[in-house]
Write an enzyme that holds these catalytic residues in place. Structure first.
Site, short mmCIF file in Angstrom:
data_model
loop_
_atom_site.label_atom_id
_atom_site.label_comp_id
_atom_site.label_asym_id
_atom_site.label_seq_id
_atom_site.Cartn_x
_atom_site.Cartn_y
_atom_site.Cartn_z
CE LYS A 192 -3.93 0.75 1.03
NZ LYS A 192 -5.16 1.37 0.23
CG ASP A 253 -7.48 -16.97 5.81
OD1 ASP A 253 -6.25 -17.59 6.00
OD2 ASP A 253 -8.16 -16.72 6.84
MN MN Z 1 -3.99 -16.50 8.43
#
Ligand code: MN
Ligand code: IPM
Length: 368
Positions: A192, A253
């Protein structure tokens, strides 16, 4: 001479999924394709219950001496209120930090048989094969100061520190570019830089490294929020993604759900090669956690843990052919329609237990 595996089943579903890996390792030893010596230790809540710490010094020494560490999962509600320094996750973080496992490889591969279990449309994920390279020993996970201070006016202040040095960015970048050369030759670097100084430096160092050492590899930069969006919009555009510790945690994830289930994703955490021995320290673990909600029921999916062992064969022992056999056995098992509950999708098949899935994969290995 056998390979020394140090096995840390940990908490929750950890021991259940690890048991299936032990079966496979023992099968390879019996078959004579490789020889594994398994030593076991405690990490996370299990270590806390036994020793009052998240991992004991003795087990750290065993992990340090092993050829590879296999870890299943740590944590659970039982330990929600133990002191922060000895919470289950601290054991995992100590392993990563003390063994200097700076490179976390998280492949997300969608097995064709599972494309319908993904929450995305089949054509978006069918054939997906990307690799997230997550920096693992720096950034906000370990930066100091890290504390909650009392401001004395009824207010508290929480501080975490995001910090990266040049060498940390360079060495993780090198891992990503080298991997890309063996794959589809493309690296997407993510930070970022529009709000963070660490992102500005990250971007500069990766660009310089590319220009100086890897001009043959395609490099692009995507801001981390945009990359999250692209991962669910058009995930097949990616080959290797390289990013920092926290963004890598989040994005992996997300990537896992593209493959159908968090229960499918393995990972490898690697250190640098030792100049003297030519060896590198390594820890292999599934991306999923201890899943306390299903722990003890024998229904957890062991595939991510088994595939993590496959990564150990590939990255620690140079047993690529044996790793391929594991991958094929998993694919063949899925092709037969065998499923644990988490990857069943809308189908009406009776889900297999953890042991049944492990046995089915083992049977494929025995057959081929
Ligand atoms: Mn994790
Ligand atoms: C992971 C986990 C860990 C992390 C936790 C358990 C500390 O989420 O390996 O992705 O945040 O790195």
């Amino acid at each position: 001479m056998g390979y020394k595996l140090f096995v840390l089943p940990g908490d929750g579903i950890g021991p259940e999924v690890m048991a299936e890996v032990e079966k496979i390792a023992n099968f390879f030893t019996k078959e004579g394709s490789a020889s594994f010596e398994i030593e076991k230790g405690l990490v996370g809540g299990a270590a806390y219950d036994a020793h009052g710490v998240a991992i004991s010094d003795a087990d750290m020494a065993r992990a340090d001496a092993a050829d590879a560490v296999l870890l299943a999962a740590v944590g659970g509600p039982k330990w929600d209120h133990v002191p922060y320094e000895v919470r289950p996750e601290a054991g995992l973080l100590r392993l990563r930090k003390d063994l200097k496992l700076f490179a976390n490889l998280r492949p997300a591969v969608c097995y064709p048989a599972l494309a319908d279990a993904s929450s995305l449309k089949r054509d978006l994920v069918d054939g997906l094969d990307l690799m997230i390279v997550r920096e693992l020993t720096g950034g906000v996970y370990f930066g100091e100061p890290k504390q909650i201070i009392d401001l004395g006016n009824g207010q508290q202040r929480a501080i975490d520190t995001q910090v990266y040095d040049t060498y940390e960015i360079e060495r993780i970048g090198r891992i990503a570019f080298e991997l890309a050369r063996k794959r589809r030759n493309k690296v997407t670097s993510s930070e970022k830089r529009n709000v963070m100084k660490s992102g500005v430096l990250w971007n500069q160092i990766i660009t310089r490294l590319h220009d100086q050492e890897f001009p043959d590899v395609m490099l692009e930069h995507q801001l981390a929020d945009a990359l999250g969006m692209q991962l669910v919009r058009a995930p097949k555009q990616f080959d290797v993604i390289v990013t920092d510790n926290l963004f890598g945690d989040l994005l992996s994830d997300v990537a896992s759900m593209l493959t159908g289930s968090l229960g499918m994703l393995p990972s490898a955490s690697l250190g640098a090669y030792d100049a003297q021995t030519g060896k590198r320290k390594a820890l292999y673990e599934p991306v999923h956690g201890s899943a306390p909600d299903i722990a003890g029921k024998g229904i957890a999916n062991p595939i991510a843990m088994i595939a993590s062992f496959g990564m150990a064969l590939r990255y620690s022992f140079d047993l690529g052919a044996l790793a391929d056999r594991i991958d094929h056995a998993i694919a063949a098992t899925l092709d037969k329609g065998l499923r644990t509950g988490d990857i069943k999708g809308n189908s009406t098949v009776t889900p297999l237990s953890t042991t049944q899935m492990g046995n089915a994969i083992l049977k494929e290995l025995q057959a081929g």
